[in-house]
Motif scaffolding. Sequence first.
Motif, PDB file in Angstrom:
ATOM      1  N   THR A 164     -38.451 -96.051 -11.324  1.00  0.00           N
ATOM      2  CA  THR A 164     -39.163 -94.792 -11.270  1.00  0.00           C
ATOM      3  C   THR A 164     -38.434 -93.747 -12.092  1.00  0.00           C
ATOM      4  N   ASP A 210     -36.836 -91.330 -10.991  1.00  0.00           N
ATOM      5  CA  ASP A 210     -35.610 -90.954 -10.304  1.00  0.00           C
ATOM      6  C   ASP A 210     -34.580 -92.069 -10.327  1.00  0.00           C
ATOM      7  N   ARG A 220     -49.537 -98.494  -6.759  1.00  0.00           N
ATOM      8  CA  ARG A 220     -49.346 -97.686  -7.953  1.00  0.00           C
ATOM      9  C   ARG A 220     -48.143 -98.187  -8.731  1.00  0.00           C
ATOM     10  N   ASP A 221     -47.985 -97.661  -9.935  1.00  0.00           N
ATOM     11  CA  ASP A 221     -46.840 -98.054 -10.756  1.00  0.00           C
ATOM     12  C   ASP A 221     -45.513 -97.690 -10.115  1.00  0.00           C
ATOM     13  N   ASP A 222     -45.499 -96.628  -9.287  1.00  0.00           N
ATOM     14  CA  ASP A 222     -44.266 -96.230  -8.618  1.00  0.00           C
ATOM     15  C   ASP A 222     -44.080 -96.907  -7.273  1.00  0.00           C
ATOM     16  N   ASP A 250     -46.690 -92.871   1.857  1.00  0.00           N
ATOM     17  CA  ASP A 250     -45.966 -92.980   0.592  1.00  0.00           C
ATOM     18  C   ASP A 250     -44.548 -92.420   0.695  1.00  0.00           C
ATOM     19  N   ALA A 278     -41.093 -94.483   0.017  1.00  0.00           N
ATOM     20  CA  ALA A 278     -40.038 -93.999  -0.884  1.00  0.00           C
ATOM     21  C   ALA A 278     -38.685 -93.950  -0.179  1.00  0.00           C
TER      22      ALA A 278
END
Length: 345
Positions: free
Chosen positions: A6, A8, A95-97, A182, A186
């Motif tokens: 990601t 980050d 999602r991509d993240d 979400d 994370a």
Amino acid sequence: MSALVTGDAVVLGLRPAKLPSRALAVVIDLVVVFAVYLMVSIGLTLATASLDEAAVMAVSIATFLLVLVGAPIAVETLSHGRSLGKLACGLRVVRDDGGPIRFRHALVRGAMGVVEILVTFGVVACIASLVSARGRRIGDVFAGTLVVRERVPAARGMAVPPPPSWLVGRFAELDLSGVPDDLWLAIRQYLTRMRQLDPAVNWSMAIRLAGDLAGCTGTPAPEGVPPAAYLAAVVNERQARDARRAFGSRGGADGRQGMAVPAVPGAVGPWGAPVPGGAEAGDRATARATGGGEPLGARVATPSPAGTAAAEPESGPAARTESGAGAGAGAAAEIPTATGFAPPA
């Protein structure tokens, strides 16, 4: 394991689905959708027998769009990327993240799926999946999604580290109903991989996630608690609540029964905070900063005066006798004895 990173600098442990498993999931979905479409079409044909040809055509087009296009979009949106075929094959759209998809992602995938799968009989989707390094079709590229394997072998999974012992049960009254999925995802991904990050990135990520979690719960993080330890303690509290809901009273009165907290190795304080003086000094410093008192396992027995005298023996039999008596008294302090026997001078 994919090398998804990601913004980050958090490496996501996602395993992209291969073409055979995705094709099997699509076949299962198409069989179910076409079965429903056939039954609905037969019913509408009998119901619209008295209508003219234009009305029948309009009903047919509406049925096609609602059943073959709208239904898969609604199912993926409501199930957060799990259709019936993907659920059977252990797949999921994310999602991509790594976060769960929303309606706009499912809409783009469904609209492109009409061309890739229905019109071209899946030829375009297969070619795009074979060309893509992560097996994505054109709909995934435009929607910013990825189909991953949800069933990961236990040996390859990474568990969330438990919080420090002095933080277990401290957030029992915290309201976690406003925390979105979400954000939980994370936090879990950060906790499982925080040892792999650069120290500066690790600290900034922990502060940002702790701030987001505090904003969702409405309660700021306690002063002096490291942000990573705060995140781990809140995740542990959520897992304890889930265990109590699933197993009832068998999980213990406070959800901490059977929970093991490993010791922090080396001269490093809790959760990667270097503290001079070793692991015991780190535990003590963090416990004092948070007002939690002495941490478990940090109490060290103080030698008694008799033990001190034994450490500096004097010459002569009387000194050896006194040392032995002092050691015996220190070992059995709870059982005093008075025999009246006095050793000879």
